[in-house]
Design a protein around this motif. Sequence first.
Motif, PDB file in Angstrom:
ATOM      1  N   VAL A  20       8.157 -38.763 -46.773  1.00 54.30           N
ATOM      2  CA  VAL A  20       7.295 -37.799 -46.650  1.00 54.30           C
ATOM      3  C   VAL A  20       7.828 -36.237 -47.173  1.00 54.30           C
ATOM      4  N   MET A  21       7.167 -35.549 -47.839  1.00 57.47           N
ATOM      5  CA  MET A  21       7.822 -34.268 -48.295  1.00 57.47           C
ATOM      6  C   MET A  21       7.720 -33.265 -47.104  1.00 57.47           C
ATOM      7  N   SER A  22       8.853 -32.965 -46.761  1.00 59.40           N
ATOM      8  CA  SER A  22       9.211 -31.894 -45.703  1.00 59.40           C
ATOM      9  C   SER A  22       8.594 -30.727 -46.116  1.00 59.40           C
ATOM     10  N   PRO A  23       7.759 -30.051 -45.217  1.00 63.62           N
ATOM     11  CA  PRO A  23       7.429 -28.595 -45.350  1.00 63.62           C
ATOM     12  C   PRO A  23       8.533 -27.554 -45.378  1.00 63.62           C
ATOM     13  N   MET A  24       8.455 -26.848 -46.916  1.00 60.85           N
ATOM     14  CA  MET A  24       9.356 -25.849 -47.370  1.00 60.85           C
ATOM     15  C   MET A  24       8.504 -24.524 -47.795  1.00 60.85           C
ATOM     16  N   CYS A  25       8.893 -23.518 -47.234  1.00 57.97           N
ATOM     17  CA  CYS A  25       8.163 -22.316 -47.592  1.00 57.97           C
ATOM     18  C   CYS A  25       8.237 -22.033 -49.170  1.00 57.97           C
ATOM     19  N   GLN A  26       7.263 -21.528 -49.876  1.00 57.40           N
ATOM     20  CA  GLN A  26       7.273 -21.121 -51.206  1.00 57.40           C
ATOM     21  C   GLN A  26       7.226 -19.587 -51.198  1.00 57.40           C
ATOM     22  N   TYR A  27       6.645 -18.713 -50.443  1.00 55.42           N
ATOM     23  CA  TYR A  27       6.849 -17.286 -50.347  1.00 55.42           C
ATOM     24  C   TYR A  27       6.156 -16.855 -51.677  1.00 55.42           C
ATOM     25  N   SER A  28       4.903 -17.739 -51.936  1.00 61.52           N
ATOM     26  CA  SER A  28       4.255 -17.203 -53.238  1.00 61.52           C
ATOM     27  C   SER A  28       2.754 -16.865 -53.087  1.00 61.52           C
ATOM     28  N   SER A  29       2.272 -16.598 -52.030  1.00 62.53           N
ATOM     29  CA  SER A  29       0.939 -16.228 -51.848  1.00 62.53           C
ATOM     30  C   SER A  29       0.763 -14.500 -51.701  1.00 62.53           C
ATOM     31  N   HIS A  30      -0.569 -14.351 -51.753  1.00 66.45           N
ATOM     32  CA  HIS A  30      -0.836 -13.140 -51.537  1.00 66.45           C
ATOM     33  C   HIS A  30      -2.118 -13.027 -50.429  1.00 66.45           C
ATOM     34  N   ASP A  31      -1.794 -12.312 -49.270  1.00 68.37           N
ATOM     35  CA  ASP A  31      -2.873 -12.290 -48.286  1.00 68.37           C
ATOM     36  C   ASP A  31      -3.080 -13.598 -47.908  1.00 68.37           C
ATOM     37  N   GLY A  32      -2.025 -14.660 -47.732  1.00 76.12           N
ATOM     38  CA  GLY A  32      -2.093 -15.912 -47.097  1.00 76.12           C
ATOM     39  C   GLY A  32      -2.810 -16.802 -48.035  1.00 76.12           C
TER      40      GLY A  32
END
Length: 352
Positions: A20-32
């Motif tokens: 399973v791919m573990s959830p890892m933040c990418q901090y790459s969105s705008h307004d969610g």
Amino acid sequence: MSKLFSSLNLKNNILKNRIVMSPMCQYSSHDGFANEWHFVHYGSRAVGGVAAVIQEATAVSPQGRITYKDLGIWKDEHMLELNKIVNFIHNQNSLAGIQLAHAGRKASTTIPWMPDEKLEEGYSQWPVVAPSAIAFDSDSLVPKELSIDEINIIITDFKEAASRAAKAGYDIIEIHAAHGYLIHEFLSPLSNQRKDIYGGEFKNRIRFLLEIVEACKEVLHNHNSLWVRISATDWAEGGWSIDESIELAEILKNSGVEVIDVSSGGLLPHVKIPVKPNYQVPFAQKIKNETGILTGSVGLITHAVQAEEILENEEADLIFIGRELLRNPYFALQSSIILEGSKNYPSQYERI
């Protein structure tokens, strides 16, 4: 067949293997909003052969974001781009999962690779909340202690986010109750010093999570699998412990949660953690053995044989791969060659 590449039957879903791919933040969105980065990032891991992709911590409200660049699912408009990601993952014969999250006192921080960025009040910095007015560290904002009414609003935020996730097509809904974020802050007596029904003894500290679980269950579909990620220990005296994690897991199992994603730490800074390969596996094993619930193990699992041995020793049911999948999207395909000699590449790649 290796254990790593055996299927696992859930109540209404089948995982084609145990990776399973573990959830890892990418901090790459705008307004969610998800964008091309997220589509390619998650899509490539699905092409790479994992059984399920769990999308990064996705905020149930703007206030619940870790940073202003976090993914979100607090409004219906977010669903369109998320559905595109889900459909692609499904087309690769993988399950699509999403981690629903609220950062609590660890919200409103800088992007990890931009630590010196000056945050703009109202856009990139906002007031933070927690069960008690205790800051994460001396450099963090002091949170506002949540009122009962505000707690109920956040529970509703999780419920509405779960409803959107189900409508967007996600198979797995994972509630983030680990790593020092809001739900974990309620669980641990080190961050929860409330005197009301949400603080004090164990049954009160777990109340917030249990109410979120029940609220989410009301809006999920029959094919949805409900998972919870926990930190099994705070690694600190007087904090949340493995014994409490086992007791909580038993309650969650009886509440309809199918998988406990077992991590640890994150509540306190500067805690000494004996980081080494498999250092978190014993927690998953204890919870599995004591409760019988399906568990996933994490923590410096980087090799196929290593993952196979964890499963063969019945220390966990699933292997959550994080950083190694950032380095190598094709970890699962390459592991199948190592363990089984099979080349299960997509048809488009078979010529290699």
